[in-house]
Design a protein around this motif. Structure first.
Motif, PDB file in Angstrom:
ATOM      1  N   TYR A   5       0.847  -1.193   0.000  1.00 33.78           N
ATOM      2  CA  TYR A   5       0.000   0.000   0.000  1.00 33.78           C
ATOM      3  C   TYR A   5       0.882   1.242   0.000  1.00 33.78           C
ATOM      4  N   THR A   6       0.297   2.341  -0.405  1.00 36.61           N
ATOM      5  CA  THR A   6       0.964   3.636  -0.329  1.00 36.61           C
ATOM      6  C   THR A   6      -0.078   4.703  -0.040  1.00 36.61           C
ATOM      7  N   VAL A   7       0.328   5.752   0.620  1.00 36.89           N
ATOM      8  CA  VAL A   7      -0.590   6.808   1.065  1.00 36.89           C
ATOM      9  C   VAL A   7      -0.431   8.045   0.179  1.00 36.89           C
ATOM     10  N   LEU A   8      -1.552   8.581  -0.266  1.00 32.57           N
ATOM     11  CA  LEU A   8      -1.541   9.807  -1.064  1.00 32.57           C
ATOM     12  C   LEU A   8      -1.650  11.010  -0.128  1.00 32.57           C
ATOM     13  N   GLN A   9      -0.729  11.947  -0.283  1.00 31.57           N
ATOM     14  CA  GLN A   9      -0.718  13.150   0.544  1.00 31.57           C
ATOM     15  C   GLN A   9      -0.993  14.392  -0.296  1.00 31.57           C
TER      16      GLN A   9
END
Length: 275
Positions: free
Chosen positions: A8-12
């Motif tokens: 997973y990766t988080v969008l900022q």
């Protein structure tokens, strides 16, 4: 039950690219074994508006919806999808590392036997954790004062209190409920019922600064802070730290939890009889 690897990766969102300050607005989830690609983003709420007054929230949400549509289309055409190494690599195929307002961060991985449940947990953890509970409005200072108002009235003190303003060269602080006995004794309710630790910290810092400003007057009033505790149990520890910090303020305020306000009324009653 069989477990599958996922990334997973988080969008900022960066409101000001040059300052580097960010808020998490979405999570991209990638589980090759189950051919699962999910992107979920913030759909509303007040946290962005509170952090960045004047933000064009509708335009921001439109950008996020377009990103979501792009990932949905890629997931529907998975022929080469599973060649991607991770969610971060997949995300960067749409949005690279440039000077735009969006960036990917927190490249993580794990295993799961329920991809949908794991994805929901990741979104709550990284995007929604510090949002105010829907339908709940943190209590105001006036609402916290209600914890002591009735007790002051029964002790025949409320009608003897008056507004007192401390004025110095650099500050002006008004206490609406004060009584004089040699010097002014001022009662101030402070609600530390906050949406998150950051809001609580800022509230305590503002009052700490006001109290220090009182030291400029010749006769410093005795201030009694009646603090309202947070509704969220996870914020209790921060509340205890902030109240203890206020107790160590150079102006030496008396800091009392709203549940212990009866002790304050008894103390003020003695002052009232001496007056």
């Amino acid at each position: 039950m069989k477990r599958s690897a996922y990334t997973y990766t988080v969008l900022q969102y960066r409101h000001d690219v040059w300052s580097g300050e960010c808020l998490n607005v979405g999570v991209l989830f990638f589980c090759p074994a189950s051919q699962n690609v999910e992107f979920k983003h913030r759909s509303g709420g007040s946290r962005l508006s509170n952090a960045y007054p004047g933000i064009d929230r509708s335009a921001l949400l439109q950008d996020l919806r377009e990103m979501s549509t792009w990932f949905e289309r890629r997931a529907a055409q998975p022929s080469d999808m599973w060649m991607w190494k991770s969610a971060l690599h997949l995300g960067q195929s749409l949005l690279g590392d440039d000077d735009s307002s969006f960036r990917w961060n927190l490249d993580g991985s794990g295993t799961t036997d329920d991809p949908g449940k794991t994805f929901a947990q990741l979104f709550d953890r990284f995007v929604m954790q510090y949002d105010a509970t829907p339908g709940r409005i943190p209590r105001s200072d006036e609402q916290v004062f209600e914890a002591i108002k009735g007790k002051l009235k029964r002790a025949q003190l409320l009608n003897r209190m008056e507004s007192y303003t401390v004025r110095t060269e650099f500050t002006e602080v008004t206490f609406d409920h004060s009584i004089k006995n040699g010097k002014w004794h001022c009662v101030q309710a402070i609600s530390l019922d906050s949406a998150d630790e950051e809001h609580m910290q800022r509230k305590a810092e503002r009052w700490a600064g006001k109290l220090v400003g009182l030291l400029e007057v010749e006769t410093v009033p005795q201030v009694y802070l009646v603090t309202g505790k947070p509704t969220e149990s996870k914020l209790q520890r921060k509340y205890e730290k902030m109240t203890e910090w206020l107790r160590h303020n150079p102006a030496h305020p008396v800091v009392i939890d709203e549940d212990q306000s009866e002790a304050l009324v008894q103390r003020l009653s003695i002052l009232g009889h001496e007056n």
